[in-house]
Design a protein around this motif. Structure first.
Motif, mmCIF file in Angstrom:
data_model
loop_
_atom_site.group_PDB
_atom_site.id
_atom_site.type_symbol
_atom_site.label_atom_id
_atom_site.label_comp_id
_atom_site.label_asym_id
_atom_site.label_seq_id
_atom_site.Cartn_x
_atom_site.Cartn_y
_atom_site.Cartn_z
ATOM 1 N N GLN A 260 0.828 -1.207 0.000
ATOM 2 C CA GLN A 260 0.000 0.000 0.000
ATOM 3 C C GLN A 260 0.862 1.258 0.000
ATOM 4 N N GLU B 106 3.927 1.495 -1.274
ATOM 5 C CA GLU B 106 4.511 1.614 -2.610
ATOM 6 C C GLU B 106 3.508 2.198 -3.593
ATOM 7 N N TRP B 107 2.259 1.760 -3.504
ATOM 8 C CA TRP B 107 1.230 2.286 -4.405
ATOM 9 C C TRP B 107 0.982 3.769 -4.157
ATOM 10 N N LEU C 241 3.332 6.018 -6.022
ATOM 11 C CA LEU C 241 3.342 5.990 -7.480
ATOM 12 C C LEU C 241 2.648 7.222 -8.051
ATOM 13 N N THR D 20 -5.190 -3.711 -7.194
ATOM 14 C CA THR D 20 -3.847 -3.554 -7.741
ATOM 15 C C THR D 20 -3.419 -2.103 -7.552
ATOM 16 N N ALA D 21 -2.300 -1.733 -8.126
ATOM 17 C CA ALA D 21 -1.767 -0.391 -7.925
ATOM 18 C C ALA D 21 -2.731 0.696 -8.367
ATOM 19 N N ASP D 22 -3.515 0.436 -9.426
ATOM 20 C CA ASP D 22 -4.363 1.493 -9.970
ATOM 21 C C ASP D 22 -5.838 1.134 -10.107
#
Length: 235
Positions: free
Chosen positions: A49, A51-52, A55, A158-160
């Motif tokens: 979380q 790391e995301w 971004l 996911t990340a996005d």
């Protein structure tokens, strides 16, 4: 007679020692691995979380999932084996349930979270996004897999993007039934046109005799942005 008593006493002491060792092993296997793995998986979730959050913003995808031609699959980057790349949330398992999804299904991966069959589709893609998890030990992420009912949501983050799947059925199979994780579940060789998800775990608990399999279909994909959470996760 004294020699016999000594022999029996020695044998008894060996049995007691063996029993204690066995008991300690059971405690370690069934309890301590849960404690350590739950802590590690919580840390992995927080790390992912973080790391995301660092971004840059992603282009906003459509909020509704629509089938695309299997000839033009969604392009997603390759994920190294052993890397966490998504989170899974299952409201049926409790409001706070969240586990990391890690690439691969080797035992060392499954000990760290939910494993993704590397040859299966990525989240939200046309095909079969297939995952596996322990039912006992190592934080047992799929311990209650047999409680899932048709219509229950399964959310992959996911990340996005948030991907909301809905359970469409379940089945108990033998371990050799690898066709359940085929691009079209149970129909190997067929070209996929739907976006599916398959969850697998050993069955029954404390046994690897069979596999419990839950099939879901993608209902919605939602672009991630501050304050945006799927309705099924609210409340």
């Amino acid at each position: 007679m004294n020699a016999l008593r000594a022999t029996l006493r020695g044998f008894g002491e060996i049995c007691i020692t063996a029993g204690l060792v066995l008991l300690l092993f059971v405690v370690w296997q069934l309890w301590w691995t849960d404690v350590t793995a739950a802590h590690a998986q919580s840390q992995q979730t927080e790390q992912l979380q973080k790391e995301w959050a660092d971004l840059p913003p992603h282009p906003s995808p459509s909020s509704t999932a629509t089938p695309t031609s299997p000839a033009t699959p969604t392009k997603l980057k390759e994920i190294p084996l052993g890397d966490a790349f998504a989170l899974i949330r299952v409201p049926r398992f409790g409001h706070g349930y969240v586990r990391p999804i890690i690439e691969g299904t080797s035992l060392d991966v499954l000990d760290r979270g939910v494993g993704h069959y590397a040859d299966s589709a990525k989240p939200g893609a046309v095909g079969n996004f297939a995952v596996a998890g322990h039912r006992v030990t190592y934080a047992k992420p799929f311990n209650r897999i047999d409680e899932l009912k048709v219509g229950d949501p399964v959310v992959v983050e996911t990340a996005d993007t948030w991907y909301v799947y809905r359970v469409v059925g379940h089945e108990v199979v033998t371990p050799d039934r690898v066709d359940v994780v085929a691009p079209v579940p149970e129909h190997p060789g067929q070209k996929p046109t739907e976006r599916m998800m398959t969850m697998t775990a050993c069955h029954p608990k404390f046994s690897a005799r069979q596999r419990y399999v839950v099939f879901s279909k993608l209902e919605q994909k939602i672009a991630k942005s501050p304050g945006v959470v799927p309705d099924v996760l609210r409340g």
